[in-house]
Scaffold this motif. Structure first.
Motif, PDB file in Angstrom:
ATOM      1  N   PHE A 164      22.025  17.978 -12.371  1.00  0.00           N
ATOM      2  CA  PHE A 164      21.666  19.091 -13.248  1.00  0.00           C
ATOM      3  C   PHE A 164      20.273  19.622 -12.934  1.00  0.00           C
ATOM      4  O   PHE A 164      20.061  20.829 -12.841  1.00  0.00           O
ATOM      5  N   TYR A 165      19.310  18.718 -12.780  1.00  0.00           N
ATOM      6  CA  TYR A 165      17.925  19.144 -12.581  1.00  0.00           C
ATOM      7  C   TYR A 165      17.544  19.286 -11.111  1.00  0.00           C
ATOM      8  O   TYR A 165      16.876  20.243 -10.721  1.00  0.00           O
ATOM      9  N   LEU A 166      17.941  18.311 -10.291  1.00  0.00           N
ATOM     10  CA  LEU A 166      17.406  18.238  -8.935  1.00  0.00           C
ATOM     11  C   LEU A 166      17.816  19.420  -8.072  1.00  0.00           C
ATOM     12  O   LEU A 166      16.978  20.015  -7.382  1.00  0.00           O
ATOM     13  N   HIS A 167      19.104  19.781  -8.091  1.00  0.00           N
ATOM     14  CA  HIS A 167      19.561  20.879  -7.235  1.00  0.00           C
ATOM     15  C   HIS A 167      18.872  22.193  -7.597  1.00  0.00           C
ATOM     16  O   HIS A 167      18.454  22.954  -6.718  1.00  0.00           O
ATOM     17  N   PHE A 168      18.743  22.448  -8.897  1.00  0.00           N
ATOM     18  CA  PHE A 168      18.083  23.687  -9.313  1.00  0.00           C
ATOM     19  C   PHE A 168      16.590  23.644  -8.990  1.00  0.00           C
ATOM     20  O   PHE A 168      16.009  24.653  -8.572  1.00  0.00           O
ATOM     21  N   PHE A 171      16.269  24.366  -5.376  1.00  0.00           N
ATOM     22  CA  PHE A 171      16.493  25.789  -5.093  1.00  0.00           C
ATOM     23  C   PHE A 171      15.240  26.604  -5.390  1.00  0.00           C
ATOM     24  O   PHE A 171      14.787  27.403  -4.557  1.00  0.00           O
ATOM     25  N   TYR A 172      14.671  26.403  -6.571  1.00  0.00           N
ATOM     26  CA  TYR A 172      13.476  27.164  -6.941  1.00  0.00           C
ATOM     27  C   TYR A 172      12.299  26.825  -6.023  1.00  0.00           C
ATOM     28  O   TYR A 172      11.571  27.722  -5.574  1.00  0.00           O
ATOM     29  N   ALA A 173      12.103  25.538  -5.747  1.00  0.00           N
ATOM     30  CA  ALA A 173      10.971  25.126  -4.917  1.00  0.00           C
ATOM     31  C   ALA A 173      11.122  25.626  -3.487  1.00  0.00           C
ATOM     32  O   ALA A 173      10.193  26.203  -2.906  1.00  0.00           O
ATOM     33  N   PHE A 215       6.581  32.404  -9.638  1.00  0.00           N
ATOM     34  CA  PHE A 215       7.465  32.112 -10.773  1.00  0.00           C
ATOM     35  C   PHE A 215       8.459  31.009 -10.418  1.00  0.00           C
ATOM     36  O   PHE A 215       8.644  30.055 -11.180  1.00  0.00           O
ATOM     37  N   PHE A 216       9.091  31.136  -9.262  1.00  0.00           N
ATOM     38  CA  PHE A 216      10.052  30.114  -8.832  1.00  0.00           C
ATOM     39  C   PHE A 216       9.364  28.761  -8.652  1.00  0.00           C
ATOM     40  O   PHE A 216       9.940  27.717  -8.970  1.00  0.00           O
ATOM     41  N   PHE A 217       8.148  28.781  -8.132  1.00  0.00           N
ATOM     42  CA  PHE A 217       7.418  27.530  -7.914  1.00  0.00           C
ATOM     43  C   PHE A 217       7.155  26.809  -9.232  1.00  0.00           C
ATOM     44  O   PHE A 217       7.380  25.595  -9.345  1.00  0.00           O
ATOM     45  N   ILE A 218       6.708  27.548 -10.229  1.00  0.00           N
ATOM     46  CA  ILE A 218       6.418  26.931 -11.524  1.00  0.00           C
ATOM     47  C   ILE A 218       7.700  26.468 -12.206  1.00  0.00           C
ATOM     48  O   ILE A 218       7.736  25.391 -12.822  1.00  0.00           O
ATOM     49  N   ILE A 219       8.761  27.249 -12.091  1.00  0.00           N
ATOM     50  CA  ILE A 219      10.042  26.821 -12.661  1.00  0.00           C
ATOM     51  C   ILE A 219      10.505  25.522 -12.008  1.00  0.00           C
ATOM     52  O   ILE A 219      11.029  24.623 -12.679  1.00  0.00           O
ATOM     53  N   SER A 220      10.296  25.404 -10.703  1.00  0.00           N
ATOM     54  CA  SER A 220      10.697  24.168 -10.014  1.00  0.00           C
ATOM     55  C   SER A 220       9.901  22.978 -10.527  1.00  0.00           C
ATOM     56  O   SER A 220      10.453  21.882 -10.707  1.00  0.00           O
TER      57      SER A 220
END
Length: 244
Positions: A164-168, A171-173, A215-220
């Motif tokens: 649930f967490y790792l794949h997303f 992706f973001y990172a 944004f993607f970096f912080i979400i990751s």
């Protein structure tokens, strides 16, 4: 079957292929602008960079192979950065001994969220440079896995957290890393190449790439913080269960 589809969709296409495709596209964009002799709008250059790989069919296969390789390279780099940060900022405590530093507690993550987003691409570059020039050895960089601490009865829940967490988070990172590469490609092309005309389109594109990357970096990092927090709680629960 469901597990295979999930790993293919989230583990490969999103977390590996998409970021890798952005990297390959970034190189193509620079190639198109530097080989062009007449300055043109960024929208035209962007379209031409995409056309490089659309035909013939063998070009598409080459693109897929290169994108996959680039995505795997980003994955390895990102994982090495995480391991380095945890180890480099580790603290010695009286009760717990050496405590690895969660990535969510590294520099700049205590600032206002909007500032973290705007500083995100810079932090990505600084972390990679720190890995390359401050990393002492492979053992220091390796991430210490905690799966062996999980009780067998909680393994299904642990796997759910990972999926649930790792794949997303990956992706973001990975995408944020790739977007930094795209930002550099467009910036260098704008400043130095003869085939790209500077204009409002370049400014808008660069601003959008920068903000989305941050944004993607912080979400990751939020996703990873949630994952690591849940893992630590599960490890403590497994430890209490074994003591009983």
């Amino acid at each position: 079957m469901k597990d295979i589809v999930s790993k293919l969709t989230f583990g490969f296409l999103m977390a590996q292929f998409v970021p890798g495709a952005i990297v390959v596209y970034s190189i193509s964009f620079a190639y198109v602008t530097f080989t062009g002799s007449v300055p043109q709008a960024i929208s035209v250059a962007a379209s031409q960079a995409l056309d490089v790989w659309m035909s013939p069919l063998r070009q598409v296969f080459i693109f897929v192979a290169l994108a996959t390789g680039a995505g795997m390279a980003i994955h390895g780099l990102h994982w090495a950065v995480l391991g380095f940060l945890e180890s480099h900022y580790a603290e010695d405590t009286e009760n717990e001994g050496r405590r690895l530093k969660p990535v969510a507690e590294t520099f700049w993550h205590d600032k206002m969220l909007i500032l973290q987003i705007l500083l995100g691409p810079i932090k990505i570059v600084l972390e990679v440079l720190a890995l390359l020039f401050l990393g002492r050895n492979i053992r220091q960089i390796a991430i210490e896995e905690n799966v062996w601490e999980i009780d067998k009865s909680k393994m299904e829940a642990f796997q759910f957290l990972e999926e649930f967490y790792l794949h997303f988070a990956q992706f973001y990172a990975h995408t944020s890393y790739a977007l930094v590469g795209l930002f550099l490609s467009v910036t260098v092309s704008t400043l130095l190449s003869p085939g790209l005309a500077f204009g409002a389109g370049c400014v808008v594109a660069l601003t959008a790439i920068w903000v989305v990357s941050g944004f993607f970096f912080i979400i990751s990092r939020i996703q990873l913080a949630s994952l690591f927090k849940a893992e630590r709680a599960m490890c403590r629960a497994s430890e209490r269960a074994s003591d009983e």
